[in-house]
Design a protein around this motif. Structure first.
Motif, short mmCIF file in Angstrom:
data_model
loop_
_atom_site.label_atom_id
_atom_site.label_comp_id
_atom_site.label_asym_id
_atom_site.label_seq_id
_atom_site.Cartn_x
_atom_site.Cartn_y
_atom_site.Cartn_z
N ALA A 1 9.43 -30.14 5.99
CA ALA A 1 8.09 -30.19 5.47
C ALA A 1 7.69 -31.59 5.16
CB ALA A 1 7.70 -29.20 4.52
N ALA A 2 8.82 -32.49 4.62
CA ALA A 2 8.16 -33.88 4.13
C ALA A 2 8.05 -34.47 5.22
CB ALA A 2 9.56 -34.36 3.51
N CYS A 3 8.23 -34.24 6.79
CA CYS A 3 7.96 -35.06 7.75
C CYS A 3 6.52 -34.81 8.33
CB CYS A 3 9.03 -35.03 9.02
SG CYS A 3 10.41 -34.91 8.63
N TYR A 4 5.89 -33.92 7.67
CA TYR A 4 4.33 -33.44 7.93
C TYR A 4 3.49 -34.38 7.43
CZ TYR A 4 5.53 -29.10 10.52
OH TYR A 4 5.99 -28.28 11.22
N VAL A 5 2.53 -34.67 8.05
CA VAL A 5 1.50 -35.81 7.68
C VAL A 5 0.18 -34.81 7.50
CG1 VAL A 5 0.07 -37.89 8.08
CG2 VAL A 5 2.47 -37.71 8.92
N ASP A 6 -0.22 -34.92 6.21
CA ASP A 6 -1.51 -34.05 5.52
C ASP A 6 -1.39 -32.80 6.03
OD1 ASP A 6 -3.97 -33.80 4.53
OD2 ASP A 6 -4.98 -34.53 6.18
N GLY A 7 -0.11 -32.13 6.10
CA GLY A 7 0.13 -30.77 6.73
C GLY A 7 0.22 -30.52 8.04
N LEU A 8 0.13 -31.55 8.91
CA LEU A 8 0.33 -31.48 10.26
C LEU A 8 1.57 -32.00 10.93
CD1 LEU A 8 -3.27 -32.97 11.04
CD2 LEU A 8 -2.54 -30.38 11.07
N LEU A 9 1.94 -31.24 11.93
CA LEU A 9 3.36 -31.63 12.53
C LEU A 9 3.20 -32.97 13.44
CD1 LEU A 9 6.27 -31.28 13.54
CD2 LEU A 9 5.16 -29.81 15.37
N ASP A 10 2.18 -33.09 14.02
CA ASP A 10 1.91 -34.19 14.82
C ASP A 10 0.21 -34.51 14.86
OD1 ASP A 10 1.67 -36.02 17.09
OD2 ASP A 10 2.42 -34.53 18.70
N PRO A 11 -0.11 -35.15 13.76
CA PRO A 11 -1.61 -35.51 13.95
C PRO A 11 -2.20 -36.19 14.93
CG PRO A 11 -0.07 -36.85 12.11
CD PRO A 11 0.70 -35.84 12.88
N ALA A 12 -1.43 -37.25 15.25
CA ALA A 12 -2.02 -37.94 16.55
C ALA A 12 -2.36 -36.97 17.82
CB ALA A 12 -0.81 -38.84 16.96
N LEU B 1 -2.31 -33.41 17.72
CA LEU B 1 -2.66 -32.18 17.15
C LEU B 1 -3.43 -32.22 15.90
CD1 LEU B 1 0.21 -29.62 18.24
CD2 LEU B 1 -1.87 -29.98 19.40
N SER B 2 -4.45 -33.05 16.06
CA SER B 2 -5.26 -33.07 14.88
C SER B 2 -5.87 -31.93 14.25
CB SER B 2 -6.43 -34.24 15.06
OG SER B 2 -7.38 -33.54 15.80
N LYS B 3 -6.47 -31.98 13.15
CA LYS B 3 -7.22 -30.75 12.63
C LYS B 3 -8.41 -30.39 13.51
CE LYS B 3 -5.95 -31.74 7.62
NZ LYS B 3 -5.44 -30.58 6.87
N ALA B 4 -9.13 -31.41 14.01
CA ALA B 4 -10.22 -30.91 15.09
C ALA B 4 -9.65 -30.37 16.27
CB ALA B 4 -10.98 -32.25 15.22
N VAL B 5 -8.43 -30.67 16.96
CA VAL B 5 -8.09 -30.13 18.10
C VAL B 5 -7.30 -28.77 17.73
CG1 VAL B 5 -5.87 -30.38 19.48
CG2 VAL B 5 -7.39 -32.32 19.08
N LEU B 6 -6.65 -28.82 16.48
CA LEU B 6 -6.21 -27.16 16.02
C LEU B 6 -7.34 -26.40 15.90
CD1 LEU B 6 -3.24 -28.25 13.72
CD2 LEU B 6 -3.05 -27.49 16.07
N ALA B 7 -8.49 -26.73 15.28
CA ALA B 7 -9.55 -25.88 14.91
C ALA B 7 -10.08 -25.26 16.40
CB ALA B 7 -10.61 -26.52 14.23
N GLU B 8 -10.26 -26.20 17.40
CA GLU B 8 -10.52 -25.96 18.77
C GLU B 8 -9.79 -24.63 19.24
OE1 GLU B 8 -11.15 -27.87 23.07
OE2 GLU B 8 -11.63 -28.95 21.42
N TYR B 9 -8.32 -25.10 19.15
CA TYR B 9 -7.37 -24.07 19.76
C TYR B 9 -7.48 -22.75 18.80
CZ TYR B 9 -4.71 -26.95 22.94
OH TYR B 9 -4.57 -27.65 24.06
N ARG B 10 -7.74 -22.91 17.59
CA ARG B 10 -7.81 -21.47 16.88
C ARG B 10 -9.07 -20.67 17.36
NH1 ARG B 10 -8.30 -24.03 12.24
NH2 ARG B 10 -6.29 -24.42 11.87
#
Length: 182
Positions: A115-126, A128-137
């Motif tokens: 979990a320490a490898c996550y950036v701001d709670g994201l596995l791959d922020p480049a 799979l950003s929060k915006a991309v994940l929100a769209e997939y959700r």
């Protein structure tokens, strides 16, 4: 290869009779494109192949490793079958990397040290950003997103409550009772 080895590839359920391996690698035994349409027969066949057929194809049953790489697509998929073996004392190492973690404990990383490898709670922020994940959700809905991105499959009809099973009937409310809305 240069050491005299070879690789033999088949699809899930494919014929492996007559072949034995020192290392068995299974990649996506279930088709993620058919996740919402998986039948019990599909699950049963994939689970049988992974748990009954492949283990007999090991050269040395004590040391040959089987690696299963897959998106979780159902609560009773091959990953679930292997995890049940772990609870029965069979050695299974489980790595789980959800696309995002939120601290709720529902979509946690296994082993936790990663979990320490996550950036701001994201596995791959480049990628799979929060915006991309929100769209997939929205695009995949709760079933698809929970399984494919959080690696925690939920029943096709939804998570904890099946709203379609509830009948809402307004009861008569006595005058001396306070109403609380949840």
């Amino acid at each position: 290869n240069t050491a005299g080895g070879s690789r033999y590839c088949v699809g899930t359920g494919g014929a492996v009779t007559g072949f034995h391996g020192h290392f068995l690698l299974v990649d996506d035994p279930l088709d993620p494109n058919a996740a919402g349409k998986l039948t019990q027969a599909d699950l049963k066949e994939a689970n049988r192949w992974v748990s009954e057929t492949l283990p007999s194809r090991k050269v040395n049953k004590e040391v040959t490793v089987t690696v299963l790489v897959m998106q979780r697509l159902h609560q009773e998929d091959p990953s679930a079958i292997l995890l049940k073996r772990r609870s029965a004392g069979i050695q299974v190492k489980h790595l789980k990397f959800p696309a995002e973690i939120d601290g709720s404990g529902l979509n946690q990383v296994t082993p936790r040290k990663y979990a320490a490898c996550y950036v701001d709670g994201l596995l791959d922020p480049a990628r799979l950003s929060k915006a991309v994940l929100a769209e997939y959700r929205v695009t995949l809905g709760q079933f698809g997103y929970s399984a494919q991105f959080l690696q925690t499959p939920v029943p096709l009809g939804g998570g904890m409550f099946k709203v379609s099973r509830f009948t809402i009937e307004p009861p008569p409310v006595p005058a001396d009772i306070k109403r609380v809305v949840r």
